[in-house]
Design a protein around this motif. Structure first.
Motif, PDB file in Angstrom:
ATOM      1  N   GLU A  86       0.791  -1.243   0.141  1.00  0.00           N
ATOM      2  CA  GLU A  86       0.035   0.032  -0.197  1.00  0.00           C
ATOM      3  C   GLU A  86       0.709   1.316   0.100  1.00  0.00           C
ATOM      4  OE1 GLU A  86      -2.389  -0.214   3.393  1.00  0.00           O
ATOM      5  OE2 GLU A  86      -3.705  -2.116   2.696  1.00  0.00           O
ATOM      6  N   LEU A  87       2.240   1.126   0.110  1.00  0.00           N
ATOM      7  CA  LEU A  87       2.936   2.215   0.368  1.00  0.00           C
ATOM      8  C   LEU A  87       2.968   3.342  -1.037  1.00  0.00           C
ATOM      9  CD1 LEU A  87       5.994   0.687   2.276  1.00  0.00           C
ATOM     10  CD2 LEU A  87       4.204   1.757   3.285  1.00  0.00           C
ATOM     11  N   ASP A  88       3.033   2.794  -2.243  1.00  0.00           N
ATOM     12  CA  ASP A  88       2.973   3.557  -3.142  1.00  0.00           C
ATOM     13  C   ASP A  88       1.764   4.484  -3.307  1.00  0.00           C
ATOM     14  OD1 ASP A  88       5.237   2.830  -5.077  1.00  0.00           O
ATOM     15  OD2 ASP A  88       4.616   0.921  -4.618  1.00  0.00           O
ATOM     16  N   ASP A  89       0.392   3.954  -3.043  1.00  0.00           N
ATOM     17  CA  ASP A  89      -0.625   4.702  -3.128  1.00  0.00           C
ATOM     18  C   ASP A  89      -0.782   5.643  -2.080  1.00  0.00           C
ATOM     19  OD1 ASP A  89      -1.490   3.305  -5.411  1.00  0.00           O
ATOM     20  OD2 ASP A  89      -2.893   1.737  -4.300  1.00  0.00           O
ATOM     21  N   ASP A  90      -0.353   5.225  -0.888  1.00  0.00           N
ATOM     22  CA  ASP A  90      -0.327   6.090   0.355  1.00  0.00           C
ATOM     23  C   ASP A  90       0.756   7.176   0.224  1.00  0.00           C
ATOM     24  OD1 ASP A  90      -2.002   4.413   1.848  1.00  0.00           O
ATOM     25  OD2 ASP A  90      -0.534   3.791   3.045  1.00  0.00           O
ATOM     26  N   LEU A  91       1.695   7.040  -0.563  1.00  0.00           N
ATOM     27  CA  LEU A  91       2.550   8.456  -0.670  1.00  0.00           C
ATOM     28  C   LEU A  91       1.814   9.029  -1.842  1.00  0.00           C
ATOM     29  CD1 LEU A  91       6.034   6.733  -0.838  1.00  0.00           C
ATOM     30  CD2 LEU A  91       5.317   8.680   0.643  1.00  0.00           C
TER      31      LEU A  91
ATOM     32  N   ARG B  96      -1.241  10.499   2.318  1.00  0.00           N
ATOM     33  CA  ARG B  96      -1.401   9.523   3.663  1.00  0.00           C
ATOM     34  C   ARG B  96      -0.158   9.497   4.396  1.00  0.00           C
ATOM     35  NH1 ARG B  96      -5.841   7.260   0.175  1.00  0.00           N
ATOM     36  NH2 ARG B  96      -4.515   5.450  -0.170  1.00  0.00           N
ATOM     37  N   ARG B  97       0.812   9.282   3.570  1.00  0.00           N
ATOM     38  CA  ARG B  97       2.175   9.195   4.053  1.00  0.00           C
ATOM     39  C   ARG B  97       2.939  10.058   3.187  1.00  0.00           C
ATOM     40  NH1 ARG B  97       2.209   4.466   6.954  1.00  0.00           N
ATOM     41  NH2 ARG B  97       0.894   2.833   6.022  1.00  0.00           N
ATOM     42  N   ARG B  98       4.098  10.613   3.907  1.00  0.00           N
ATOM     43  CA  ARG B  98       5.063  11.366   3.497  1.00  0.00           C
ATOM     44  C   ARG B  98       6.403  11.037   3.713  1.00  0.00           C
ATOM     45  NH1 ARG B  98       3.078  17.077   6.560  1.00  0.00           N
ATOM     46  NH2 ARG B  98       0.971  16.664   6.159  1.00  0.00           N
ATOM     47  N   PRO B  99       7.344  11.070   2.755  1.00  0.00           N
ATOM     48  CA  PRO B  99       8.618  10.548   2.882  1.00  0.00           C
ATOM     49  C   PRO B  99       9.300  10.878   4.259  1.00  0.00           C
ATOM     50  CG  PRO B  99       8.516  11.510   0.882  1.00  0.00           C
ATOM     51  CD  PRO B  99       7.278  11.628   1.586  1.00  0.00           C
ATOM     52  N   GLU B 100       9.310  12.105   4.824  1.00  0.00           N
ATOM     53  CA  GLU B 100       9.696  12.644   5.967  1.00  0.00           C
ATOM     54  C   GLU B 100       9.182  11.646   7.196  1.00  0.00           C
ATOM     55  OE1 GLU B 100       6.688  15.873   4.971  1.00  0.00           O
ATOM     56  OE2 GLU B 100       8.120  14.635   3.836  1.00  0.00           O
ATOM     57  N   TRP B 101       8.175  11.142   7.163  1.00  0.00           N
ATOM     58  CA  TRP B 101       7.396  10.201   8.163  1.00  0.00           C
ATOM     59  C   TRP B 101       7.871   8.780   8.099  1.00  0.00           C
ATOM     60  CZ3 TRP B 101       1.500  11.568   7.753  1.00  0.00           C
ATOM     61  CH2 TRP B 101       1.288  12.831   7.705  1.00  0.00           C
ATOM     62  N   MET B 102       8.649   8.533   7.231  1.00  0.00           N
ATOM     63  CA  MET B 102       9.199   7.175   6.992  1.00  0.00           C
ATOM     64  C   MET B 102      10.729   6.913   6.980  1.00  0.00           C
ATOM     65  SD  MET B 102       6.811   6.567   3.405  1.00  0.00           S
ATOM     66  CE  MET B 102       7.154   4.686   3.176  1.00  0.00           C
TER      67      MET B 102
END
Length: 319
Positions: free
Chosen positions: A30-35, A39-45
């Motif tokens: 799900e990471l691609d869609d979330d980015l 819903r996700r940001r690189p700075e949160w990962m």
């Protein structure tokens, strides 16, 4: 193993998703869609690296683009590393990442972990789960509840209406919040009980509606209130879709009508609504300790597909 060898940093961007995915987890797909959706940001990962080896990773998630992190839903360790060293790396990563991402002094977002069913009986899963929990316990979190994850699949029989209840759409926010407030009396749900320890029932119900239910993009016409032959509300069910799946988002029976099997009627109605949309699956969840609700899902043909562990920090607790 020298802890000073660890480099801890967020991913540089989507081009590092392959590196971030080196540790297996159900949410990797799900990471691609979330980015893409925000819903996700690189700075949160964040990653803990020893050379080019991924030792630990974590990620926060938000339900909508532009919002603050709402969940810590990924925390993984390299299980080939001995337990204490792996836990130490996870603690350092969490402390470093949270200091960079979360507001100072704020209560950290809840942690959710998808784990196998009966994970304590699994010789491989148990130490992996316990190590991850140990990381967050050292960071100040405590277990709140374990939940069953359930799924209904097309082809599973759905009970036909039996006439005990009549179903109608929810009239609007005010009606549903009023019913949700009444349902909180005697609730077995751990999150609801935690809310009630901090606020009045009406505020807890309104907050749940405004923070979650109000944001579902699926039609409000799907939401159903079940009424008695006299027209009195008995309970309600909220079939909906989030960004990932169709689901039974909320189901409740009013206190005066509990113990009469009405939960089966409400759940069947919600399942019929979603099955009628041709969805590939319906997801649901309930606390392990909420035995009546769990049994209702199993009677309705839902299967247990795993569990979820929820951990929380106290208000004003350690970041």
């Amino acid at each position: 193993m020298n802890p000073e060898d660890l480099i801890m940093r967020p991913i540089a961007g989507r081009e590092e998703l392959g590196l971030f995915r080196r540790l297996p987890y159900v949410l990797n797909d799900e990471l691609d869609d979330d980015l893409a959706s925000g819903r996700r940001r690189p700075e949160w990962m964040w990653m803990a690296l020893r050379g080019d080896r991924l030792v630990a990773r974590l990620s926060w998630w938000a339900p909508r683009a532009g919002e603050a992190p709402a969940l810590l839903d990924i925390l993984d360790l390299d299980d080939a590393t001995p337990g204490p060293a792996s836990i130490d790396a996870g603690v350092r990563l969490y402390e470093t990442a949270s200091a960079a991402v979360l507001p100072a002094g704020a209560c950290p977002p809840e942690y959710n972990a998808f784990v196998p069913s009966r994970w304590r009986d699994d010789a491989t899963a148990r130490p992996a789960v316990e190590n991850r929990m140990a990381v967050l316990e050292r960071a100040g979190a405590r277990p709140l509840v374990e939940r069953l994850r359930l799924e209904w699949r097309p082809g599973t029989p759905v009970a036909a209406p039996n006439g005990r209840l009549t179903f109608r759409p929810v009239a609007g926010r005010e009606e549903l919040v009023t019913l949700m407030t009444r349902v909180l009396d005697g609730t077995l749900d751990a999150h609801s009980r935690a809310d009630l320890a901090r606020m009045p029932a009406e505020r807890a119900a309104a907050q749940h509606y405004d923070d979650e239910l109000a944001h579902y993009r699926s039609p409000r016409e799907w939401w159903r209130i079940g009424t008695s032959p006299e027209g009195e509300p008995v309970g309600f069910v909220i079939p909906a879709r989030n960004e990932y799946n169709a689901m039974i988002a909320y189901i409740g029976v009013l206190p005066a009508h509990r113990g009469k099997g009405h939960v089966d009627d409400l759940l069947a109605e919600g399942t019929r609504v979603l099955a009628g949309q041709g969805v590939p699956r319906i997801r649901a969840a309930t606390d392990v300790g909420n035995v009546p609700m769990a049994r209702a899902f199993l009677r309705a043909g839902y299967e247990i597909i795993g569990q979820r562990i929820d951990m929380t920090w106290s208000e004003g607790g350690s970041r």
